[in-house]
Design an enzyme around this catalytic site. Structure first.
Site, PDB file in Angstrom:
ATOM      1  CG  ASP A 195      -2.142   0.870   1.085  1.00  6.25           C
ATOM      2  OD1 ASP A 195      -1.982   2.090   0.860  1.00  6.25           O
ATOM      3  OD2 ASP A 195      -3.262   0.332   1.174  1.00  6.25           O
ATOM      4  N   GLY A 202      -4.999   4.635   1.705  1.00  5.98           N
ATOM      5  CA  GLY A 202      -5.038   3.756   2.867  1.00  5.98           C
ATOM      6  C   GLY A 202      -4.672   4.521   4.130  1.00  5.98           C
ATOM      7  CG  ASP A 224       2.678   4.332  -6.611  1.00 10.82           C
ATOM      8  OD1 ASP A 224       1.879   3.556  -7.174  1.00 10.82           O
ATOM      9  OD2 ASP A 224       2.643   5.563  -6.771  1.00 10.82           O
ATOM     10  CB  ILE A 225       0.774  -1.200  -7.201  1.00  6.54           C
ATOM     11  CG1 ILE A 225      -0.423  -0.276  -7.485  1.00  6.54           C
ATOM     12  CG2 ILE A 225       0.642  -1.865  -5.839  1.00  6.54           C
ATOM     13  CD1 ILE A 225      -1.737  -1.008  -7.626  1.00  6.54           C
ATOM     14  CE1 TYR A 277     -12.463   2.352  -9.645  1.00  6.24           C
ATOM     15  CE2 TYR A 277     -14.842   2.238  -9.910  1.00  6.24           C
ATOM     16  CZ  TYR A 277     -13.692   1.821  -9.280  1.00  6.24           C
ATOM     17  OH  TYR A 277     -13.759   0.871  -8.291  1.00  6.24           O
ATOM     18  CB  ILE A 336     -23.302   4.854   3.168  1.00  3.18           C
ATOM     19  CG1 ILE A 336     -24.570   4.284   2.511  1.00  3.18           C
ATOM     20  CG2 ILE A 336     -23.290   4.504   4.655  1.00  3.18           C
ATOM     21  CD1 ILE A 336     -24.718   2.781   2.615  1.00  3.18           C
TER      22      ILE A 336
END
Length: 298
Positions: free
Chosen positions: A31, A36, A51-52, A142, A187
């Protein structure tokens, strides 16, 4: 068993990490902590702040993943509206990041790769409920990136012989969800407004409906997707409760003053046909969103 969870300090990822730890597994998390949160971290897991999307870190990813049975790829820059405003950031993380982790998984002989996709791949589909054979017509970067991610997973299964499965989440809510900022869902936004004695801001007329799916149910779906002998060839599977609730109903349950603001580009209604998940994974949703909201101290 060793597992790797990308995005494991985020909303869904942290809940998955907690469940895997509870089951007694060795869990490694990748992560970058941009979205996160440190407070979501489980002291029994091992965290790697990377960082992926960084193509220069492939060897690092392979060292972390080596020996893992399954990689749960939960990491993503999420939400439709921000992706429309900043498609380049989304593309870098959601597409290039996926390729990096998939390649690392292939190179380290991971058995199975479970990909977190989204109902956003369907776009604004009129015919409901949505099953996995419905046309995919994303209406945002996205959604398009998530659809391409599914295609990429299926291709890797065919070309590199790694087992993959893609889970299409429908409107996930629950513990550790974001309750503030641009990346919060409705929500979380409502809860934040309620806690701060602010009116609940409802887009459009509020009659748009969503198939809200509890994060604990999503976590179970991931674990079942890792274990099931019925999947592994790049299948795409809806993970939704199978009923839907209007935004007005959510607001009424939370309570307080409401205000209506301009609508945005979004589907009028989402509703999952979850029969494929029941058949292939043995998965059944357990939590109802109204019941969950009533259980919260708001």
């Amino acid at each position: 068993m060793k597992y790797v969870v990308t995005g494991g300090a985020g909303f869904i990822g942290s809940n998955l990490v907690n469940k895997l730890i509870e089951q007694g597994h060795e869990v490694h998390v990748i992560d970058n902590f941009k979205f996160g949160k440190r407070e979501n971290c489980n002291s029994c897991a091992t965290y790697h702040e990377l960082d992926i999307s960084n193509i220069n870190k492939l060897d690092n990813f392979k060292k972390i993943i080596l020996g893992a049975d399954t990689v749960f790829h939960v990491a993503a820059v999420a939400r439709v509206q921000p992706s429309i405003k900043n498609p380049i950031e989304y593309e870098k993380n959601n597409t290039l990041g996926l390729v990096n982790i998939l390649k690392a998984a292939v190179d380290t002989d991971v058995r199975r790769f479970v990909y977190s996709s989204s109902s956003s791949v369907y776009g604004n589909t009129v015919k409901l409920p949505l099953n996995e054979k419905a046309p995919t017509k994303p209406i945002s970067p996205y959604g398009a990136q998530k659809l391409y991610g599914e295609i990429l997973c299926k291709t890797f299964s065919s070309v590199y012989n790694i087992q993959t499965v893609s889970l299409r989440y429908f409107n996930v809510y629950g513990e550790n969800q974001n309750i503030g900022g641009a990346y919060s869902l409705v929500i979380g936004i409502f809860i934040n407004q309620k806690l701060n004695n602010l009116p609940l801001t409802i887009r459009g007329d509020g009659e748009q409906k969503r198939d809200f799916t509890y994060v604990g149910d999503v976590v179970r779906a991931n674990i079942l997707a890792s274990e099931s002998s019925n999947v592994g060839k790049g299948e795409s599977i809806n993970i939704g409760r199978g009923d839907n609730v209007s935004i007005n109903d959510i607001a009424r349950t939370i309570g307080g003053e409401k205000t209506y603001i301009d609508s945005v580009l979004e589907p009028k209604e989402t509703l999952a046909d979850n029969n494929k998940a029941k058949k292939l994974l043995g998965w059944e949703p357990k939590m109802n969103v109204i019941d969950w909201l009533k259980s919260q101290e708001l």
